[in-house]
Write a protein that holds these residues in place. Structure first.
Motif, PDB file in Angstrom:
ATOM      1  N   ASP A 186      -9.853  12.297   1.459  1.00 36.22           N
ATOM      2  CA  ASP A 186     -10.735  11.129   1.479  1.00 36.22           C
ATOM      3  C   ASP A 186      -9.853   9.898   1.500  1.00 36.22           C
ATOM      4  N   GLY A 187      -9.465   9.471   2.678  1.00 35.81           N
ATOM      5  CA  GLY A 187      -8.430   8.457   2.806  1.00 35.81           C
ATOM      6  C   GLY A 187      -8.781   7.075   2.316  1.00 35.81           C
ATOM      7  N   ALA A 188     -10.064   6.772   2.092  1.00 35.85           N
ATOM      8  CA  ALA A 188     -10.473   5.400   1.787  1.00 35.85           C
ATOM      9  C   ALA A 188      -9.801   4.859   0.531  1.00 35.85           C
ATOM     10  N   SER A 189      -9.916   5.584  -0.584  1.00 43.93           N
ATOM     11  CA  SER A 189      -9.363   5.068  -1.837  1.00 43.93           C
ATOM     12  C   SER A 189      -7.838   5.039  -1.798  1.00 43.93           C
ATOM     13  N   ALA A 190      -7.227   6.045  -1.172  1.00 44.31           N
ATOM     14  CA  ALA A 190      -5.768   6.072  -1.085  1.00 44.31           C
ATOM     15  C   ALA A 190      -5.254   4.932  -0.213  1.00 44.31           C
ATOM     16  N   ARG A 191      -5.904   4.684   0.922  1.00 42.50           N
ATOM     17  CA  ARG A 191      -5.464   3.597   1.805  1.00 42.50           C
ATOM     18  C   ARG A 191      -5.683   2.234   1.164  1.00 42.50           C
ATOM     19  N   ALA A 192      -6.690   2.127   0.273  1.00 42.05           N
ATOM     20  CA  ALA A 192      -6.901   0.865  -0.437  1.00 42.05           C
ATOM     21  C   ALA A 192      -5.710   0.554  -1.345  1.00 42.05           C
ATOM     22  N   LEU A 193      -5.065   1.602  -1.858  1.00 42.03           N
ATOM     23  CA  LEU A 193      -3.871   1.412  -2.674  1.00 42.03           C
ATOM     24  C   LEU A 193      -2.689   1.005  -1.807  1.00 42.03           C
ATOM     25  N   GLY A 194      -2.604   1.577  -0.613  1.00 43.86           N
ATOM     26  CA  GLY A 194      -1.524   1.269   0.317  1.00 43.86           C
ATOM     27  C   GLY A 194      -1.648   2.151   1.538  1.00 43.86           C
ATOM     28  N   PRO A 195      -1.322   1.635   2.730  1.00 43.39           N
ATOM     29  CA  PRO A 195      -1.486   2.421   3.957  1.00 43.39           C
ATOM     30  C   PRO A 195      -0.517   3.591   4.070  1.00 43.39           C
ATOM     31  N   ASP A 196       0.560   3.562   3.295  1.00 44.70           N
ATOM     32  CA  ASP A 196       1.528   4.657   3.292  1.00 44.70           C
ATOM     33  C   ASP A 196       2.116   4.776   1.889  1.00 44.70           C
ATOM     34  N   TRP A 197       2.899   5.845   1.678  1.00 49.04           N
ATOM     35  CA  TRP A 197       3.402   6.115   0.335  1.00 49.04           C
ATOM     36  C   TRP A 197       4.315   5.011  -0.180  1.00 49.04           C
ATOM     37  N   ASP A 198       5.166   4.444   0.667  1.00 48.56           N
ATOM     38  CA  ASP A 198       6.063   3.381   0.212  1.00 48.56           C
ATOM     39  C   ASP A 198       5.272   2.177  -0.301  1.00 48.56           C
ATOM     40  N   SER A 199       4.225   1.801   0.424  1.00 45.75           N
ATOM     41  CA  SER A 199       3.390   0.672  -0.008  1.00 45.75           C
ATOM     42  C   SER A 199       2.660   0.998  -1.303  1.00 45.75           C
ATOM     43  N   ALA A 200       2.121   2.213  -1.383  1.00 43.33           N
ATOM     44  CA  ALA A 200       1.400   2.620  -2.585  1.00 43.33           C
ATOM     45  C   ALA A 200       2.325   2.656  -3.796  1.00 43.33           C
ATOM     46  N   ARG A 201       3.543   3.162  -3.606  1.00 44.57           N
ATOM     47  CA  ARG A 201       4.499   3.243  -4.715  1.00 44.57           C
ATOM     48  C   ARG A 201       4.865   1.853  -5.230  1.00 44.57           C
ATOM     49  N   LYS A 202       5.040   0.892  -4.327  1.00 39.63           N
ATOM     50  CA  LYS A 202       5.366  -0.472  -4.740  1.00 39.63           C
ATOM     51  C   LYS A 202       4.232  -1.090  -5.550  1.00 39.63           C
ATOM     52  N   ARG A 203       2.992  -0.839  -5.117  1.00 37.30           N
ATOM     53  CA  ARG A 203       1.868  -1.404  -5.861  1.00 37.30           C
ATOM     54  C   ARG A 203       1.748  -0.755  -7.236  1.00 37.30           C
ATOM     55  N   LEU A 204       1.942   0.553  -7.307  1.00 31.07           N
ATOM     56  CA  LEU A 204       1.880   1.233  -8.598  1.00 31.07           C
ATOM     57  C   LEU A 204       2.989   0.754  -9.529  1.00 31.07           C
ATOM     58  N   ARG A 205       4.169   0.482  -8.965  1.00 32.37           N
ATOM     59  CA  ARG A 205       5.263  -0.038  -9.780  1.00 32.37           C
ATOM     60  C   ARG A 205       4.907  -1.412 -10.346  1.00 32.37           C
ATOM     61  N   ALA A 206       4.268  -2.247  -9.526  1.00 29.51           N
ATOM     62  CA  ALA A 206       3.860  -3.581  -9.988  1.00 29.51           C
ATOM     63  C   ALA A 206       2.803  -3.476 -11.083  1.00 29.51           C
TER      64      ALA A 206
END
Length: 276
Positions: free
Chosen positions: A185-205
């Motif tokens: 279900d890509g919607a919630s994951a893509r809201a965090l970031g379009p790829d893993w690098d982007s998502a990891r940066k947001r989670l770190r913040a």
């Protein structure tokens, strides 16, 4: 003398299960997976459908269902239909009365509602690949009705209660969950970031800030703020969230953040004292 059965040493001198133990664990896992098939929309399921969805032979399906019924986790209706069993009600009551996390959280949540003026609070726990609301409190006199009530799961990457937990999970585990969410279900994951690098940066913040504030994610018109709860070894066990009706300003967000962090720290301290 204590004897260890079905255990062999590996090449490094450690212990590993032999084939029979591994098969037994796999069988138990598939048996318990039957419970995941039931939902509000699907309260009754036939034995044939359970076997088909779990890819089990007919004899194995009925053996597992018999075991679950004997444990009270399922109830047989007629010849071949099943629903969730009454033992779950007993376990739910036991959790409400004696769960260490709920017991450690109840008083601080009530106190925060009184002193902070928040409308409601939610306590959530991490379960496998989602976040589950296990307890809630509403301020006396508040007119809000929390839709994400106790027992309702939250997506892993949607809403502050989930994101603050995800930010504190081991990086390998959260990456696995993110990739799976993208596939399923890509919607919630893509809201965090379009790829893993982007998502990891947001989670770190998020982890560095210590809390998450969001608008309209708990429910429309509501502001939510969440902070993490830890065990005695600083492992993430859940989150506590405050819900406020009208939208807040940046200054109010900072105040809510300080308040929810204080509440989360109090719960963490009380939990550590309860479980040692």
């Amino acid at each position: 003398m204590l004897q260890m059965r079905n255990v062999k040493k590996d090449g490094l001198g450690g212990m590993r299960m032999d084939g029979s133990d591994a098969r037994g664990r796999a069988s138990s896992t598939r048996m318990l997976a039957a419970l995941d098939l039931f939902s509000v929309e699907r309260p009754v399921i036939s034995a044939m459908d359970i076997g088909a969805e779990l890819s089990l032979p007919r004899a194995t399906t009925y053996r597992h269902l018999k075991t679950l019924c004997e444990a009270g986790l399922l109830l047989r209706l007629g010849n071949s239909d099943f629903c969730l069993g009454p033992r779950i009600v007993q376990l739910d009551r036991q959790i409400q009365l004696s769960d260490p996390l709920i017991a450690a959280s109840r008083a601080p949540m009530v106190e925060c509602l009184r002193t902070q003026g928040w409308d409601g609070m939610l306590l959530c726990s991490f379960v496998r690949d989602f976040v589950l609301c296990t307890h809630q409190e509403v301020r006396p006199g508040s007119e809000i009705q929390l839709k994400r009530a106790r027992g309702i799961p939250f997506p892993m990457f949607h809403g502050p209660a989930s994101l603050i937990i995800a930010a504190h999970l081991p990086i390998g585990r959260v990456r696995e969950l993110y990739i799976r969410a993208l596939e399923e279900d890509g919607a919630s994951a893509r809201a965090l970031g379009p790829d893993w690098d982007s998502a990891r940066k947001r989670l770190r913040a998020i982890k560095q800030r210590g809390f998450v504030v969001s608008q309209n994610e708990f429910q429309t018109g509501m502001t939510g703020v969440s902070a993490p709860i830890f065990d005695s070894k600083h492992g993430i066990v859940g989150s506590v969230s405050a819900v406020l009706g009208p939208a807040v300003t940046g200054q109010d967000e900072a105040k809510m953040g300080r308040g929810i962090l204080d509440c989360a720290r109090t719960i963490t301290d009380r939990l550590e004292k309860r479980i040692g």
